[in-house]
Design a protein around this motif. Structure first.
Motif, PDB file in Angstrom:
ATOM      1  N   ALA A 124      27.103  -5.063 -28.009  1.00  9.95           N
ATOM      2  CA  ALA A 124      26.171  -6.122 -27.610  1.00  9.95           C
ATOM      3  C   ALA A 124      25.167  -6.314 -28.746  1.00  9.95           C
ATOM      4  CB  ALA A 124      25.460  -5.761 -26.315  1.00  9.95           C
ATOM      5  N   GLN A 139      32.447  -2.572 -25.622  1.00 11.47           N
ATOM      6  CA  GLN A 139      32.230  -3.870 -26.279  1.00 11.47           C
ATOM      7  C   GLN A 139      30.785  -3.922 -26.786  1.00 11.47           C
ATOM      8  OE1 GLN A 139      34.699  -6.246 -26.546  1.00 11.47           O
ATOM      9  NE2 GLN A 139      36.053  -4.734 -25.606  1.00 11.47           N
ATOM     10  N   ASP A 172      24.965 -11.581 -25.640  1.00  6.38           N
ATOM     11  CA  ASP A 172      26.202 -10.807 -25.535  1.00  6.38           C
ATOM     12  C   ASP A 172      26.187  -9.950 -24.273  1.00  6.38           C
ATOM     13  OD1 ASP A 172      27.213 -11.798 -27.914  1.00  6.38           O
ATOM     14  OD2 ASP A 172      26.360 -10.181 -29.120  1.00  6.38           O
ATOM     15  N   ARG A 216      26.776 -12.035 -21.232  1.00  3.79           N
ATOM     16  CA  ARG A 216      28.168 -12.491 -21.179  1.00  3.79           C
ATOM     17  C   ARG A 216      29.110 -11.361 -20.763  1.00  3.79           C
ATOM     18  NH1 ARG A 216      31.986 -11.808 -24.872  1.00  3.79           N
ATOM     19  NH2 ARG A 216      30.455 -11.131 -26.427  1.00  3.79           N
TER      20      ARG A 216
END
Length: 448
Positions: free
Chosen positions: A251, A249, A256, A259
């Motif tokens: 960033a 994922q 980000d 999270r």
């Protein structure tokens, strides 16, 4: 401090200071004009503390802290001892009565300048006006890029994030196109225009700011510090590493990264993290841990801290601070009158009004940010009280000033009948205004 307790405590501090200062203005000028003061009260209702001063005045603190009053010897409220006739309020020349009534708002105005002066001398910690724009927002369409630094708004230089947001918020009341000058990350200065004329009518400032999409530039996903003995350090992460992704994922910013850590660790504490160092990508396998940091709730951590936003502190010497305080008071007063005018003509929404609940929340927040911020808050509330009390509404100081100005023109006092009718109208207007502000406070708590 608990948010609820803190809000109540700092609201009481705010009202106590400002009401005392306001009523002291009435008291001090009344005494200078030879009027006998019977009672000086901070608050309304039953007294919780009182004493009789050497001057014969009863000083008290009452149970309801939403205001205060100075009770003077007044023939309209009963018979006056002939020996004290020279100390009775209504027997004084009209210009002295005007001075006594105007002294309350006048002292609030003096306090505003004093509070701003102290704020500028102490310094108000703030952030630099380095901004970004929400994708596909008005700000993005106007040409705002991530990392742009705002230099001026409508021709007026700004040095901090709060100054720039205050200027934008004030401009939103008129919803006219707003010119601003920015400097990009490459050092190039650009002149842009925010299309505030495209904002829908009838919304409050908070909704306008959301629609505009102008925000503080996000922090990059960089591990400024890697704590020894923590999972990231044990896996080989170093200070200055840029986090590229976590479990695939991406960033884009430090938000980000914050999270994704608990989100991905909840699935499995074993995280596959890609970092960039010296232009090269390094894969790291990090096992997150559940910890409580500085008394916060337990969460998944790997032991890194972020870079910090660029700081900006306005702090001056006594002379320059006084000049800045006068200028800020003038600008703030102009902005307040502008907002009142816009609301009266329907160009600005009454949703922008705040009541006691809103003031309590801001009082607590500003106190937690430091003394400079709290003085700034006190100054703005004091200025608002001065302007509100000068409005020509019976029961407020401005209403009495209107009566006395009429007396100056016609050569005789306004009749008791007219004054009583005005009192009823004033009470209705005042309670309507207070009710609207209270409704706005409650409505902000409700889900939209």
């Amino acid at each position: 401090m608990n948010p609820l307790f803190g809000s109540v405590f700092w609201l009481l501090v705010t009202l106590g200071v400002l009401v005392t200062f306001h009523e002291f203005g009435h008291y001090w000028v009344a005494r200078r004009c030879g009027v006998r003061v019977l009672r000086f009260s901070v608050g309304f209702g039953k007294a919780i503390w009182k004493r009789i001063g050497k001057d014969g005045t009863e000083y008290q603190v009452a149970m309801i802290p939403l205001g205060g009053y100075v009770k003077m010897l007044d023939a309209r409220e009963g018979d006056v001892d002939p020996a004290l006739a020279g100390q009775e309020f209504t027997g004084k020349p009209v210009w002295q009565r005007i001075a006594i009534v105007a002294a309350g708002p006048g002292f609030n105005l003096l306090f505003t300048v004093l509070a701003f002066w102290l704020m500028f001398m102490l310094g108000k910690p703030d952030l630099a006006p380095v901004v970004a724009a929400v994708p596909q927002s008005m700000a993005a369409e106007a040409g705002i890029h991530a990392g742009d630094r705002i230099l001026s708004i409508d021709g007026r230089p700004v040095a901090t994030w709060s100054d720039s947001m205050d200027a934008v918020a004030n401009a939103m009341l008129g919803r006219d196109p707003l010119p601003l000058q920015v400097r990009g990350t490459d050092g190039t200065q650009r002149n842009l225009v925010l299309p505030l004329d495209r904002l829908p009518a009838g919304e409050d400032i908070g909704q306008y700011l959301d629609t505009l999409g102008l925000k503080l530039a996000p922090l990059p996903p960089v591990a400024a510090t890697v704590l020894p003995g923590k999972p990231a350090a044990e896996a080989g992460m170093q200070g200055g590493d840029r986090i590229v992704s976590i479990n695939g994922q991406p960033a884009a910013g430090y938000d980000d990264f914050q999270r994704l850590i608990p989100l991905e660790a909840a699935k499995s504490p074993h995280l596959h993290v890609i970092v960039e160092r010296g232009g090269k990508a390094f894969p790291l396998d990090i096992t997150a841990r559940k910890e409580s940091l500085e008394g916060q709730p337990v969460t998944w951590v790997i032991g890194v801290s972020s870079l910090e936003h660029e700081k900006a502190v306005l702090r001056y010497g006594p002379a320059k601070a006084f000049g800045a305080a006068l200028q800020t008071t003038w600008n703030s007063a102009a902005a307040t009158f502008n907002m009142i005018g816009k609301m009266l003509t329907g160009q600005a929404s009454t949703k922008n009004l705040s009541g006691v609940i809103g003031i309590a929340q801001v009082a607590n927040a500003s106190a937690s940010m430091g003394l400079g911020w709290f003085f700034s808050f006190l100054a703005m509330v004091s200025l608002s009280l001065a302007i509100l009390n000068l409005m020509p509404i019976p029961v407020l100081d401005g209403g009495y000033l209107l009566y006395y100005l009429i007396e100056l023109v016609k050569g005789s006092p306004v009749s008791e009948r007219v004054m009583m009718a005005g009192q009823y109208v004033g009470l209705v207007l005042l309670f309507t205004l207070m009710g609207l502000a209270f409704y706005n406070d409650i409505h902000r708590f409700l889900p939209t």
